[in-house]
Write an enzyme that holds these catalytic residues in place. Sequence first.
Site: not given
Length: 216
Positions: A135, A117
Amino acid sequence: MTPEEIIGHLDRLYPDARCELDHRNDYEMAVAVILSAQTTDASVNRVTPGLFERFPDPASLAAADQQEVEELISSLGLYRNKARSIIGFAKGVTERFEGRVPASMDELVSLPGVGRKCANVILAECHGIPSLAVDTHVSRVSKRLGLAYAKDTVDVIERKLCRKIPRERWIRTHHQMIFFGRYLCHARNPKCIRCPFVKICHEKKKNLKIGGLTAV
Ligand code: SF4
């Protein structure tokens, strides 16, 4: 509603969506991203001015005393782990990449504190490389809008979004989904009455009634 129609609504809602982590260069961006794990961008923005004044580049942070870094970021959750991560990241960048934040997923995830991420955000914000970081906001919004299933992992959600959203839109749509999750489609008490997606929302049964009003 098609992905194109969802994108159209997001464009109307958040035409100026952008990264809200304060930064002046790639080094600051990457460190801010690492610090932002499980905390708000606003919290990170409160500690980074002092951190970057004391450690203005990867070489200075690589040589930092961990306790001093911990004190500078102590208002953040997990600050001890994060201090270790950003020092390790700075060491890696200094020793292996001549002080430059690398521009490939494989190189980024080889550095301390950088998962997929984080790497996606760094690729997009530091290098303008299309990427779509998943996220907590992007994950929740994707599921509520039917772009992913409730049990999908973040890796599966990323693959699904990358298939459904044109590549040239990944960075912009990523920011717009974060804004939507951050300012309207909250995890708790989302503002459904103002939402253009209420007719397709997978959460609508729980959230339709707001202050006595019905959102559809
Ligand atoms: S209707 Fe409510 S829960 Fe559903 S997407 Fe909109 S704001 Fe989020």
